[in-house]
Design a protein around this motif. Structure first.
Motif, mmCIF file in Angstrom:
data_model
loop_
_atom_site.group_PDB
_atom_site.id
_atom_site.type_symbol
_atom_site.label_atom_id
_atom_site.label_comp_id
_atom_site.label_asym_id
_atom_site.label_seq_id
_atom_site.Cartn_x
_atom_site.Cartn_y
_atom_site.Cartn_z
ATOM 1 N N ASP A 541 -9.337 -2.908 -1.733
ATOM 2 C CA ASP A 541 -10.060 -4.159 -1.829
ATOM 3 C C ASP A 541 -9.199 -5.371 -1.615
ATOM 4 O O ASP A 541 -8.169 -5.549 -2.283
ATOM 5 C CB ASP A 541 -10.223 -4.001 -3.255
ATOM 6 N N ARG A 542 -9.461 -6.036 -0.564
ATOM 7 C CA ARG A 542 -9.049 -7.145 -0.121
ATOM 8 C C ARG A 542 -9.181 -8.554 -1.019
ATOM 9 O O ARG A 542 -8.511 -9.472 -0.698
ATOM 10 C CB ARG A 542 -9.325 -7.304 1.244
ATOM 11 N N SER A 543 -10.002 -8.451 -1.929
ATOM 12 C CA SER A 543 -10.137 -9.418 -2.581
ATOM 13 C C SER A 543 -9.277 -9.420 -3.901
ATOM 14 O O SER A 543 -9.208 -10.311 -4.944
ATOM 15 C CB SER A 543 -11.622 -9.688 -3.460
ATOM 16 N N ALA A 544 -8.600 -8.089 -4.064
ATOM 17 C CA ALA A 544 -7.822 -8.106 -5.501
ATOM 18 C C ALA A 544 -6.310 -7.902 -4.703
ATOM 19 O O ALA A 544 -6.114 -7.822 -3.611
ATOM 20 C CB ALA A 544 -8.351 -6.826 -6.205
ATOM 21 N N ARG A 545 -5.367 -7.800 -5.894
ATOM 22 C CA ARG A 545 -3.848 -7.564 -5.589
ATOM 23 C C ARG A 545 -3.825 -6.295 -5.064
ATOM 24 O O ARG A 545 -4.411 -5.277 -5.431
ATOM 25 C CB ARG A 545 -3.144 -7.764 -7.023
ATOM 26 N N LEU A 546 -3.078 -6.178 -4.228
ATOM 27 C CA LEU A 546 -2.842 -4.686 -3.106
ATOM 28 C C LEU A 546 -2.122 -3.805 -4.342
ATOM 29 O O LEU A 546 -0.949 -4.081 -4.804
ATOM 30 C CB LEU A 546 -1.995 -5.051 -1.793
ATOM 31 N N PRO A 547 -2.212 -2.658 -4.195
ATOM 32 C CA PRO A 547 -1.678 -1.446 -5.012
ATOM 33 C C PRO A 547 -0.199 -1.358 -4.520
ATOM 34 O O PRO A 547 0.402 -0.909 -5.084
ATOM 35 C CB PRO A 547 -2.509 -0.446 -4.661
ATOM 36 N N THR A 548 -0.046 -1.705 -3.164
ATOM 37 C CA THR A 548 1.204 -1.600 -2.518
ATOM 38 C C THR A 548 2.249 -2.655 -2.640
ATOM 39 O O THR A 548 3.320 -2.615 -2.386
ATOM 40 C CB THR A 548 0.968 -1.196 -1.132
ATOM 41 N N GLY A 549 1.523 -3.708 -3.242
ATOM 42 C CA GLY A 549 2.446 -5.179 -3.136
ATOM 43 C C GLY A 549 2.363 -5.590 -1.636
ATOM 44 O O GLY A 549 1.526 -5.033 -0.754
ATOM 45 N N GLY A 550 3.008 -6.773 -1.522
ATOM 46 C CA GLY A 550 2.857 -7.362 -0.126
ATOM 47 C C GLY A 550 1.464 -8.132 0.187
ATOM 48 O O GLY A 550 0.836 -8.335 -0.804
ATOM 49 N N ASP A 735 2.423 5.774 -3.534
ATOM 50 C CA ASP A 735 2.644 6.196 -5.118
ATOM 51 C C ASP A 735 1.779 7.394 -5.710
ATOM 52 O O ASP A 735 1.129 7.311 -6.630
ATOM 53 C CB ASP A 735 2.374 5.007 -5.740
ATOM 54 N N GLY A 736 1.478 8.329 -4.815
ATOM 55 C CA GLY A 736 0.796 9.549 -4.869
ATOM 56 C C GLY A 736 -0.892 9.256 -5.081
ATOM 57 O O GLY A 736 -1.617 10.210 -5.315
ATOM 58 N N THR A 737 -1.139 8.035 -4.714
ATOM 59 C CA THR A 737 -2.812 7.705 -4.605
ATOM 60 C C THR A 737 -3.053 7.785 -3.129
ATOM 61 O O THR A 737 -2.516 7.185 -2.338
ATOM 62 C CB THR A 737 -3.186 6.314 -5.274
ATOM 63 N N GLU A 738 -4.179 8.321 -3.095
ATOM 64 C CA GLU A 738 -4.792 8.502 -1.392
ATOM 65 C C GLU A 738 -5.780 7.362 -1.487
ATOM 66 O O GLU A 738 -6.844 7.096 -2.348
ATOM 67 C CB GLU A 738 -5.334 9.882 -1.145
ATOM 68 N N HIS A 739 -5.643 6.352 -0.511
ATOM 69 C CA HIS A 739 -6.706 5.394 0.022
ATOM 70 C C HIS A 739 -7.163 5.764 1.350
ATOM 71 O O HIS A 739 -6.369 6.276 2.197
ATOM 72 C CB HIS A 739 -6.101 4.073 0.246
ATOM 73 N N ARG A 740 -8.458 5.942 1.622
ATOM 74 C CA ARG A 740 -9.195 6.439 2.564
ATOM 75 C C ARG A 740 -10.285 5.609 3.121
ATOM 76 O O ARG A 740 -11.025 5.183 2.579
ATOM 77 C CB ARG A 740 -9.455 7.686 2.616
ATOM 78 N N VAL A 741 -10.724 5.715 4.546
ATOM 79 C CA VAL A 741 -11.767 5.051 5.173
ATOM 80 C C VAL A 741 -12.546 6.410 5.889
ATOM 81 O O VAL A 741 -11.741 6.962 6.574
ATOM 82 C CB VAL A 741 -11.559 4.232 6.043
ATOM 83 N N ASP A 742 -13.687 6.572 5.500
ATOM 84 C CA ASP A 742 -14.523 7.531 6.311
ATOM 85 C C ASP A 742 -15.688 6.832 6.812
ATOM 86 O O ASP A 742 -16.108 5.802 6.384
ATOM 87 C CB ASP A 742 -15.046 8.551 5.009
ATOM 88 N N TYR A 743 -16.300 7.407 7.639
ATOM 89 C CA TYR A 743 -17.358 7.027 8.202
ATOM 90 C C TYR A 743 -18.536 7.328 7.361
ATOM 91 O O TYR A 743 -18.918 8.442 7.135
ATOM 92 C CB TYR A 743 -17.835 7.569 9.773
ATOM 93 N N GLU A 744 -19.204 6.292 6.972
ATOM 94 C CA GLU A 744 -20.419 6.190 5.913
ATOM 95 C C GLU A 744 -21.529 5.640 6.649
ATOM 96 O O GLU A 744 -21.571 4.433 6.021
ATOM 97 C CB GLU A 744 -20.097 5.956 4.645
ATOM 98 N N PRO A 745 -22.477 6.276 7.323
ATOM 99 C CA PRO A 745 -23.637 5.545 7.871
ATOM 100 C C PRO A 745 -24.712 4.839 6.942
ATOM 101 O O PRO A 745 -25.190 3.863 7.444
ATOM 102 C CB PRO A 745 -24.201 6.548 8.703
#
Length: 896
Positions: A541-550, A735-745
């Protein structure tokens, strides 16, 4: 010149205020931020649909097929009852974001059939079920369904079986600026006789309860006549009269909240907002004022309609108190004349195109014009509360939009959609201006200027994004839109409005500075725009603080800024033709663009480039303390660099010697910068010069993916995310959390990014339109000899102009009947409606083109009108066989 064009000139010259009355009523005021006075900002829950009939609004009004004056003092709309509904139908129903399995969604069928820019003629069609409206079933079934299931629509409830519905058509025709003819037709489409109550309603927006202003009044006048008359007297608007042909009764109440029903406390008046519901549905004769006076009035008609029978009622809202025959021969004569003038006007706007294309375009324009809305929002007053009302919760002072106390909205604005999005959005407004400029350049320019005015733009230079959170960031497309509208007015109407261009340019200098100061964190000409309107297109979510930091260096954010630079450069050069002082600022934007292009393409040194040489594509880059990671999602993020392109012709350079001299200095002395720009020094076709982030070799590689039907190219346009990710999802673990992008038409299966986040595969018109525009500019420089394979792997090679036309054709095909006579926009839905009726959805299924999201968002999808115009001019139509719509269907558009 057509009569409608003459009216536009009269309005432009301030001779006649033709736009004083228009379709400015919202289709949903409840559940909006403006009406939210909750402690936690839960707008959807604080003011629900069930309250709307009983609770006076603070900031606006809503209704069905309604009109109002441009300050919304006086409103008119249609209310209905079929004898079975549990409530009087005074407004359209739908689900809020917390109720729908895919966010907000209107659950009604209605169509904008016609409208002219001055609203001299308007036509609206509403489909009203004859069975009890299934309010509870729609809510309960959509709540039961998960995100992986489709939305449960009104047609799925079965209420339209055997065509058991009424067609309600509402037409408006202006005799003069303050004299409006109203014709309402009700047709029984079902197989049995059915009763119908029609209540054309006139009311004042409640201002007196909030600001202590003088209270207006409606009263019945005259007696013993077949025509009933309501007199409206307002301290600012003055006096108006509503003539009603032969109603059974006139009923009156007050536009005041029913506190007793909602909150269990005494009412300030015995006559309250929901009195007509109580009177008609509840048969409570005492609910309405027997003295026939108030601030809300209706003419009550009852009809029993046989199958196929049509009932017609006529009204007239005007500033003339002495009409002896308000419904005489003049009524039908003027109505027919306005219909003919509308036909004449649109024949002038789009003389080319097939009948099918003209039908699509006409309804697209109608939707754009019907979706104007009076938008009132004074943020400081909303934050602090009204003197006569309880103060808002203290949390409001640090809550939503508290940084925007200067914002003062009291205007007619182009809305994305008056039900699901009854508020303006910055980049939506920019795209709306393109089709609007084709029919009403003055209104289009006014919309662009408004957002740059001091009571909209933040003192720091930021443009307000949208009502839910003004501080969010939309892509900076205002300069592009201003230049487009300026050029379109030249091409279509032969006028040049340099004053408009200069005013917008001066304000956008402030906005550009805000972007540079706020969104380039490290001062390296790489931008972190954040949200940028693309919702869930990225891994995070690019409008929020990144979970990874940076932070993320955004390919799209940086490219938008490259495009912004070139748009401002082009405007400055246009203004410099008459004022050479603009050469200096043009040079500034030229130089800034070189630095952005260098940052986008730079290889080596600190970090990694946004361009990936191995994949031949642009990606976002995640910056962490100890490393930089390329987020290899094939998405619109990597296509947006195409937008940053401008061509300069020899005539422009010849007239601006100082700018030309500075350009040539950079060519000679800064090879490190010019190498990352497509081609500043080699003249192309017609001696054009090209400024672009994407150079020739990169262009071919990006287009290879863009035009691959297994990646971005769908049968109906360019997908927001590559089809490649259907079988190859992008996965990022932290940190044990999976972030993913699938194709969702279609709709997103995740709610992590908000209720309406759907950028992972569907086709969106605005970004497609910009790709088409960019390809046209590349073709201007590269010419017909530069060809690419389209589709990739097909063996068919096209010039970039031909590729642009092919993309436009695919987008337009969404609305055209296919070989089976079905329009892709409606997917597999079996709608019992006429073949020529269209809906312009928010976005479209990435594989089959079915409309998804807001069903009446004619906002940026209205760009289809411009695409049809473009295609028609390049490829004159072949003769087309006439259509054969259902014999019982109402006319799809007005006929002379």
């Amino acid at each position: 010149m057509t009569r409608e064009e003459e009216r536009l000139l009269e309005a432009h010259s301030r001779l006649v205020h033709w736009r004083r009355w228009g379709p400015y009523l919202s289709e949903r005021q409840w559940g909006t931020v403006r009406e939210d006075y909750s402690e936690n900002g839960t707008a959807w829950d604080y003011f629900p649909h069930d309250h709307a009939r009983s609770r006076a609004y603070r900031w606006g009004e809503d209704g069905i097929a309604g009109v109002s004056d441009n300050h919304q003092y006086l409103c008119f709309a249609l209310a209905l009852w079929n004898g079975k509904d549990r409530i009087l139908k005074e407004r359209l129903f739908g689900l809020t974001g917390s109720e729908g399995n895919h966010g907000e969604d209107v659950k009604e069928y209605y169509f904008y059939l016609d409208n002219t820019p001055t609203h001299s003629y308007m036509k609206y069609l509403y489909k009203y079920p004859q069975a009890a409206f299934p309010y509870a079933e729609l809510v309960e079934e959509n709540r039961r369904r998960g995100r992986g299931q489709p939305e449960f629509e009104l047609v799925n409830t079965g209420v339209f079986r055997e065509d058991r519905y009424f067609d309600l058509t509402v037409e408006y025709a202006k005799v003069s600026q303050d004299d409006i003819l109203i014709k309402i037709g009700a047709t029984n489409r079902g197989p049995e006789e059915q009763p119908l109550h029609l209540l054309p309603t006139l009311w004042f927006r409640n201002t007196w309860s909030w600001d202590g202003s003088a209270k207006p009044v409606l009263r019945a006048t005259g007696s013993g006549s077949a025509t009933a008359v309501v007199e409206a007297d307002h301290p600012t608007l003055g006096r108006r009269w509503l003539y009603c042909e032969g109603p059974e009764e006139l009923i009156f109440t007050e536009n005041e909240t029913n506190h007793a029903r909602l909150f269990g406390v005494p009412n300030v008046s015995p006559y309250v907002k929901d009195a007509f519901h109580a009177h008609v549905v509840g048969a409570e004769a005492s609910a309405v004022n027997p003295d026939r006076v108030g601030t809300k009035a209706a003419a009550h008609y009852t009809r029993a309609l046989r199958p196929g029978q049509t009932a017609v009622i006529r009204l007239r809202l005007c500033d003339r108190p002495d009409l002896a025959q308000p419904f005489g021969g003049e009524f039908e004569t003027v109505l027919k004349t306005r219909i003919h003038e509308a036909e004449e006007f649109y024949a002038r706007v789009c003389p080319d195109g097939t009948p099918e294309e003209r039908n699509i375009q006409r309804q697209a324009f109608a939707g754009m014009l019907w979706n104007k809305q009076f938008y009132h929002f004074v943020v400081e007053r909303w934050l602090k509360g009204d003197p006569s009302a309880p103060p808002p919760p203290a949390s409001r002072r640090q809550g939503r939009n508290h940084e925007w106390p200067h914002l003062y909205n009291d205007d007619i604005l182009s809305m994305p959609d008056k039900w699901e999005y009854p508020w303006f959005a910055a980049w939506d407004s920019a795209f709306h201006a393109i089709p609007l400029a084709m029919v009403d350049p003055d209104f289009a320019k006014g919309q662009l200027e408004l957002l740059t005015r001091e009571w909209y733009m933040h003192p720091n230079g930021q443009l307000p994004a949208y009502e839910w959170q003004f501080s969010d960031v939309n892509p900076p497309v205002h300069a592009w839109a201003a230049l487009q509208v300026y050029e379109m007015e030249q091409q279509i109407y032969g006028r040049t409005d340099r004053s408009f261009l200069e005013r917008v340019f001066q304000k956008l200098l402030l906005n550009f500075t805000w972007w540079v100061n706020r969104k380039d964190a490290e001062g390296k000409n790489v931008f972190q725009g954040g949200f940028l309107g693309l919702d869930n297109i990225g891994v995070f979510d690019r409008s929020a603080r990144l979970p990874t930091g940076g932070h993320i260096d955004q390919s799209d954010g940086t490219s938008w800024m490259g495009m912004y630079c070139l748009n401002m450069l082009a405007i400055a050069l246009e203004l410099a033709k008459e004022n050479l002082a603009y050469e200096d600022i043009a040079s500034k934007f030229f130089e800034h663009f070189l630095y952005i292009a260098d940052a986008m393409n730079h290889i080596g040194g600190e970090g990694i480039a946004l361009w990936d040489e191995e994949d031949g594509f642009f990606y976002d880059v995640l910056h962490l303390d100890d490393r930089h990671l390329c987020l290899k999602v094939r998405s619109m993020v990597g296509l947006i660099p195409l937008y940053a392109i401008e061509t300069l012709g020899p005539e422009t350079l010849g007239r601006l010697p100082n700018f030309k001299r500075r350009l040539e200095w950079f060519v000679r002395n800064r090879p490190d910068l010019r190498r990352n720009v497509a081609c500043m020094e080699t003249a192309g076709i017609g001696a054009y010069r090209l400024f672009a982030i994407v150079s020739g070799d990169k262009l071919e590689r990006v287009l290879r993916r863009l035009l691959d039907e297994d990646e971005f190219l769908s049968p109906h346009g360019i997908r927001a995310v590559s089809h490649y990710h259907k079988d190859h999802p992008y996965v990022f673990s932290s940190d044990g959390t999976e972030h993913r992008v699938d194709y969702e038409p279609a709709e997103s299966t995740s709610g992590l990014f908000g209720g309406n986040s759907n950028w992972r595969g569907p086709v969106w018109f605005p970004v497609n339109y910009l790709i088409i525009e960019a390809l046209g500019r590349f073709h201007r420089y590269l010419g017909d000899d530069f060809k690419v394979e389209c589709p990739t792997g097909s063996g068919r090679y096209l010039s970039l102009a031909e590729v642009a036309s092919e993309l436009a054709r695919r987008l337009v095909s969404i609305f055209k009947p296919d070989g089976r006579g079905r329009r892709p926009v409606f997917g597999s839905a079996d709608l019992p409606f006429e073949a020529d009726l269209l809906l312009f959805y928010e976005y479209f299924h990435g594989d089959n083109g079915a409309g998804i999201g807001a069903s009446h968002q004619t906002g940026w999808t209205g760009l289809v009108a411009a695409l049809i115009q473009r295609a028609a001019r390049q490829h004159p139509p072949a003769p087309e066989a006439p259509r054969d719509p259902r014999a019982a269907a109402p006319e799809p558009l007005s006929t002379s």
